[in-house]
Design an enzyme around this catalytic site. Sequence first.
Site, mmCIF file in Angstrom:
data_model
loop_
_atom_site.group_PDB
_atom_site.id
_atom_site.type_symbol
_atom_site.label_atom_id
_atom_site.label_comp_id
_atom_site.label_asym_id
_atom_site.label_seq_id
_atom_site.Cartn_x
_atom_site.Cartn_y
_atom_site.Cartn_z
ATOM 1 N N ASP A 112 0.839 -1.197 0.000
ATOM 2 C CA ASP A 112 0.000 0.000 0.000
ATOM 3 C C ASP A 112 0.878 1.253 0.000
ATOM 4 O O ASP A 112 1.635 1.489 0.936
ATOM 5 C CB ASP A 112 -0.881 -0.002 1.256
ATOM 6 C CG ASP A 112 -1.849 1.156 1.263
ATOM 7 O OD1 ASP A 112 -2.952 1.003 0.726
ATOM 8 O OD2 ASP A 112 -1.488 2.239 1.795
ATOM 9 N N HIS B 65 -7.563 9.651 -1.610
ATOM 10 C CA HIS B 65 -6.874 9.576 -0.316
ATOM 11 C C HIS B 65 -7.688 10.185 0.829
ATOM 12 O O HIS B 65 -7.750 9.619 1.925
ATOM 13 C CB HIS B 65 -5.508 10.263 -0.425
ATOM 14 C CG HIS B 65 -4.508 9.762 0.553
ATOM 15 N ND1 HIS B 65 -3.172 9.650 0.273
ATOM 16 C CD2 HIS B 65 -4.637 9.323 1.830
ATOM 17 C CE1 HIS B 65 -2.526 9.169 1.333
ATOM 18 N NE2 HIS B 65 -3.398 8.964 2.284
ATOM 19 N N LYS C 236 -2.749 6.081 -4.196
ATOM 20 C CA LYS C 236 -3.861 6.984 -3.849
ATOM 21 C C LYS C 236 -3.668 8.354 -4.481
ATOM 22 O O LYS C 236 -2.526 8.822 -4.619
ATOM 23 C CB LYS C 236 -3.965 7.147 -2.322
ATOM 24 C CG LYS C 236 -3.869 5.834 -1.559
ATOM 25 C CD LYS C 236 -4.129 5.984 -0.073
ATOM 26 C CE LYS C 236 -3.792 4.697 0.660
ATOM 27 N NZ LYS C 236 -2.375 4.512 0.980
ATOM 28 N N TYR D 196 3.227 9.700 -0.191
ATOM 29 C CA TYR D 196 4.294 9.020 0.564
ATOM 30 C C TYR D 196 5.665 9.215 -0.108
ATOM 31 O O TYR D 196 6.686 8.899 0.470
ATOM 32 C CB TYR D 196 4.025 7.510 0.701
ATOM 33 C CG TYR D 196 2.745 7.118 1.399
ATOM 34 C CD1 TYR D 196 1.959 8.042 2.076
ATOM 35 C CD2 TYR D 196 2.316 5.783 1.379
ATOM 36 C CE1 TYR D 196 0.784 7.649 2.697
ATOM 37 C CE2 TYR D 196 1.141 5.393 2.000
ATOM 38 C CZ TYR D 196 0.378 6.338 2.656
ATOM 39 O OH TYR D 196 -0.788 5.938 3.265
#
Length: 286
Positions: A48, A111, A78, A53
């Site tokens: 994930d 998200h 996302k 990120y």
Amino acid sequence: MDRASDRFALADGNFIPCLGFGTYLIDDPIVAYRSVADALELGYRHIDTAAIYRNEESVGKAVRDSGLSRSEIFVTSKVWASEHGYDRASRAIDASLKRLGLDYMDMCLVHWPANAKNYSDWQAVNADTWRALEQAKADGKVKTIGVSNFLVSHLVSLQDNCRIMPAVDQIEYHPGLLQPETVAFCKSNNILVEAWSPIGRARLLDDPTLNSIAHKHGKSVAQVCVKFALSQGVLPLPKSTHRARMAENADIFDFELDWSDIGDIEGMEEGKRYGSHPDEQNFCAE
Ligand code: A2P
């Protein structure tokens, strides 16, 4: 579920490995690559990530270098909260695919919902973003589409404005924050709930209730938390950069929590969030 590669069936006919590896806060490229490579070696088959990120390149490379066939690994990314709206979200999906270096994403999530704090027309904004995900699925860029951090109000509004309902809602979920309304709504609408921070960002490790359950089963608190999510039909996404902890978090298929453990953990409920509340979240497309 007997192993990390066992899969939940999703409403759209796809299947998703029941234990995911979370990569939030792993932004160093070398650490991210090594962590995902370790996770895959240890048997995780579900990774994930998210555009925010800042590790999609490393995640994609570790997936490509793993020696596993692409179809064995489930990769989620996302669309970040600054990319709401059809055009921005469409471009964000293309950019994620490019960074991942993959032909398709197994799953793409919105998200965070647009919320009333940021948008007077948040319902229309979410519907517009969602159309981009529906189109990406139709184009074969993404196999499954879902949302993250959507509460019942956001899901109900989307339900009235979409062609395909989200197959997944990824929410903060751990002892102390079980989000019963959202989970019940998802269950009754065939939306699989995924748990981010299933071990409460490690802040639950000293909890006396969890320690006594862990002691009873000869397992760790982290393992009890991951197992608890699974026992509730919720897909856990524990994160670690330490190989031994990754292995520990996946070593949860040799014990069962009993009704008293489940009752004790439910009794810890206090609505305690370690992340943001979706209706307070302050991100907005510029
Ligand atoms: P680290 O990455 O240094 O191992 P969550 O997934 O609930 O957000 O929790 C992630 C946090 O918990 C990270 O700080 C991670 O640290 C830590 N963590 C993950 N697994 C374990 C474990 N088995 N034991 C102790 N800490 C863990």
